[in-house]
Scaffold this motif. Structure first.
Motif, PDB file in Angstrom:
ATOM      1  N   GLY A   5       0.953  -1.269   0.016  1.00 18.21           N
ATOM      2  CA  GLY A   5       0.475   0.035  -0.530  1.00 18.21           C
ATOM      3  C   GLY A   5       0.844   1.291  -0.349  1.00 18.21           C
ATOM      4  N   ALA A   6       0.851   2.408   0.015  1.00 13.12           N
ATOM      5  CA  ALA A   6       0.655   4.004   0.182  1.00 13.12           C
ATOM      6  C   ALA A   6       1.971   3.971   1.017  1.00 13.12           C
ATOM      7  CB  ALA A   6      -0.047   4.725   0.286  1.00 13.12           C
ATOM      8  N   LEU A   7       3.414   4.707   1.454  1.00 14.32           N
ATOM      9  CA  LEU A   7       4.046   4.636   2.515  1.00 14.32           C
ATOM     10  C   LEU A   7       4.001   5.967   2.675  1.00 14.32           C
ATOM     11  CD1 LEU A   7       6.560   1.986   1.547  1.00 14.32           C
ATOM     12  CD2 LEU A   7       5.041   1.824   3.076  1.00 14.32           C
ATOM     13  N   PRO A   8       4.146   6.430   3.620  1.00 12.53           N
ATOM     14  CA  PRO A   8       5.117   7.863   4.472  1.00 12.53           C
ATOM     15  C   PRO A   8       5.930   8.104   3.889  1.00 12.53           C
ATOM     16  CG  PRO A   8       5.248   6.394   6.762  1.00 12.53           C
ATOM     17  CD  PRO A   8       4.406   5.466   4.807  1.00 12.53           C
ATOM     18  N   VAL A   9       6.316   8.561   2.668  1.00 10.57           N
ATOM     19  CA  VAL A   9       7.521   9.029   1.985  1.00 10.57           C
ATOM     20  C   VAL A   9       7.274  10.503   0.342  1.00 10.57           C
ATOM     21  CG1 VAL A   9       8.622   6.185   1.977  1.00 10.57           C
ATOM     22  CG2 VAL A   9       6.964   7.541  -0.078  1.00 10.57           C
ATOM     23  N   ASP A  10       8.773  10.826   0.924  1.00  5.61           N
ATOM     24  CA  ASP A  10       8.210  11.234  -0.284  1.00  5.61           C
ATOM     25  C   ASP A  10       8.737  11.136  -1.446  1.00  5.61           C
ATOM     26  OD1 ASP A  10      11.109  11.582  -0.672  1.00  5.61           O
ATOM     27  OD2 ASP A  10      11.343  14.118   0.116  1.00  5.61           O
ATOM     28  N   SER A  11       8.422  11.958  -2.458  1.00  3.75           N
ATOM     29  CA  SER A  11       8.574  11.554  -4.028  1.00  3.75           C
ATOM     30  C   SER A  11       9.644  10.838  -4.241  1.00  3.75           C
ATOM     31  CB  SER A  11       8.462  13.113  -4.776  1.00  3.75           C
ATOM     32  OG  SER A  11       9.664  13.928  -4.548  1.00  3.75           O
ATOM     33  N   VAL A  12      10.768  11.321  -3.400  1.00  3.18           N
ATOM     34  CA  VAL A  12      12.621  10.579  -3.804  1.00  3.18           C
ATOM     35  C   VAL A  12      11.814   9.221  -3.450  1.00  3.18           C
ATOM     36  CG1 VAL A  12      13.028  12.620  -5.122  1.00  3.18           C
ATOM     37  CG2 VAL A  12      13.306  11.702  -2.924  1.00  3.18           C
ATOM     38  N   GLY A  13      11.310   9.103  -2.369  1.00  2.76           N
ATOM     39  CA  GLY A  13      11.094   7.378  -1.926  1.00  2.76           C
ATOM     40  C   GLY A  13      11.666   7.889  -0.143  1.00  2.76           C
ATOM     41  N   ASN A  14      12.613   9.119   0.386  1.00  3.17           N
ATOM     42  CA  ASN A  14      12.350   9.186   1.887  1.00  3.17           C
ATOM     43  C   ASN A  14      11.044   8.643   2.424  1.00  3.17           C
ATOM     44  OD1 ASN A  14      15.478   9.633   0.546  1.00  3.17           O
ATOM     45  ND2 ASN A  14      14.441  12.338   0.361  1.00  3.17           N
ATOM     46  N   PRO A  15      11.833   8.322   3.862  1.00  5.50           N
ATOM     47  CA  PRO A  15      10.769   8.355   5.148  1.00  5.50           C
ATOM     48  C   PRO A  15      10.357   9.768   5.168  1.00  5.50           C
ATOM     49  CG  PRO A  15      12.895   7.391   5.171  1.00  5.50           C
ATOM     50  CD  PRO A  15      12.825   7.550   3.848  1.00  5.50           C
ATOM     51  N   TRP A  16       8.816  10.004   6.372  1.00  2.00           N
ATOM     52  CA  TRP A  16       8.898  10.988   6.842  1.00  2.00           C
ATOM     53  C   TRP A  16       9.490  10.784   8.052  1.00  2.00           C
ATOM     54  CZ3 TRP A  16       5.483  12.244  11.151  1.00  2.00           C
ATOM     55  CH2 TRP A  16       5.096  12.717  11.424  1.00  2.00           C
ATOM     56  N   SER A  17       9.654  11.800   8.056  1.00  6.97           N
ATOM     57  CA  SER A  17      10.191  12.021   9.280  1.00  6.97           C
ATOM     58  C   SER A  17       9.596  13.301  10.753  1.00  6.97           C
ATOM     59  CB  SER A  17      12.038  12.329   9.330  1.00  6.97           C
ATOM     60  OG  SER A  17      11.888  13.311   9.229  1.00  6.97           O
ATOM     61  N   GLY A  18       8.899  13.971   9.836  1.00  7.10           N
ATOM     62  CA  GLY A  18       8.977  15.934  10.648  1.00  7.10           C
ATOM     63  C   GLY A  18       9.700  16.229  10.481  1.00  7.10           C
ATOM     64  N   GLY A  19      10.688  16.131  10.608  1.00 10.80           N
ATOM     65  CA  GLY A  19      11.914  17.496  11.157  1.00 10.80           C
ATOM     66  C   GLY A  19      11.672  18.380  10.316  1.00 10.80           C
ATOM     67  N   TYR A  20      10.311  18.894   9.824  1.00  9.38           N
ATOM     68  CA  TYR A  20      10.209  19.842   8.898  1.00  9.38           C
ATOM     69  C   TYR A  20       8.503  20.520  10.133  1.00  9.38           C
ATOM     70  CZ  TYR A  20       6.424  17.100   6.395  1.00  9.38           C
ATOM     71  OH  TYR A  20       5.590  15.944   6.321  1.00  9.38           O
ATOM     72  N   VAL A  21       8.156  19.678  10.540  1.00  8.08           N
ATOM     73  CA  VAL A  21       7.043  20.452  11.459  1.00  8.08           C
ATOM     74  C   VAL A  21       7.499  21.038  12.511  1.00  8.08           C
ATOM     75  CG1 VAL A  21       4.712  18.940  12.938  1.00  8.08           C
ATOM     76  CG2 VAL A  21       6.409  17.815  11.267  1.00  8.08           C
ATOM     77  N   TYR A  22       7.066  22.322  13.140  1.00 13.99           N
ATOM     78  CA  TYR A  22       7.413  23.218  14.353  1.00 13.99           C
ATOM     79  C   TYR A  22       6.286  23.002  14.904  1.00 13.99           C
ATOM     80  CZ  TYR A  22       7.464  26.999  16.532  1.00 13.99           C
ATOM     81  OH  TYR A  22       7.904  27.767  17.576  1.00 13.99           O
ATOM     82  N   ASN A  23       7.265  22.397  15.938  1.00 11.09           N
ATOM     83  CA  ASN A  23       6.033  22.445  17.921  1.00 11.09           C
ATOM     84  C   ASN A  23       7.161  22.663  18.850  1.00 11.09           C
ATOM     85  OD1 ASN A  23       4.927  21.673  20.302  1.00 11.09           O
ATOM     86  ND2 ASN A  23       5.743  19.305  19.590  1.00 11.09           N
ATOM     87  N   SER A  24       6.587  24.124  19.358  1.00 12.62           N
ATOM     88  CA  SER A  24       7.354  24.109  21.183  1.00 12.62           C
ATOM     89  C   SER A  24       7.072  23.443  21.419  1.00 12.62           C
ATOM     90  CB  SER A  24       6.482  25.935  20.682  1.00 12.62           C
ATOM     91  OG  SER A  24       5.781  25.829  21.602  1.00 12.62           O
ATOM     92  N   GLY A  25       6.415  22.989  21.776  1.00  8.07           N
ATOM     93  CA  GLY A  25       5.413  21.777  23.167  1.00  8.07           C
ATOM     94  C   GLY A  25       4.885  22.875  23.830  1.00  8.07           C
TER      95      GLY A  25
END
Length: 117
Positions: A5-25
């Motif tokens: 099925g679908a995987l949480p990856v970008d267009s080149v297959g890199n897995p989603w890491s959430g590194g770009y999600v802003y979270n101050s806590g």
């Protein structure tokens, strides 16, 4: 056999890491930050609309302003899908509605932030 099925990856297959999600806590601060970003986006569209005289640009920008202001989940009986969605300049009635909505939005912004120079 493995499911493919679908995987949480970008267009080149890199897995989603959430590194770009802003979270101050701080959830409240994060929600206020999101509100500020959403409001600023609308304000910038209204400013761009006022800054250009190009009919195609004004048509597209005003259409986006109207679509942004529409409530979510509007029943299709009230607002049927229109073929002009990607070419709003083709329908004069739609253009008039867009223009009126953009002017109302700008009046609200002018009342809050002052008239743009």
């Amino acid at each position: 056999m493995q499911a493919e099925g679908a995987l949480p990856v970008d267009s080149v297959g890199n897995p989603w890491s959430g590194g770009y999600v802003y979270n101050s806590g701080n959830l409240v601060l994060d929600l206020m930050y999101n509100l500020m970003l959403e409001s600023t986006g609308c304000l910038q569209k209204c400013r761009m609309y006022e800054m250009t005289a190009n009919k195609a640009a004004r048509s597209t920008i005003s259409y986006r302003i109207v679509r942004e202001q529409a409530p979510e989940g509007v029943p299709m009986e009230i607002s049927p899908e229109r073929l002009e969605e990607f070419a709003p300049g083709l329908d004069t009635d739609l253009m008039e509605l867009i223009q009126q909505t953009a002017e109302m939005a700008m009046a609200d912004i002018d009342a809050t932030f002052g008239k743009m120079k």
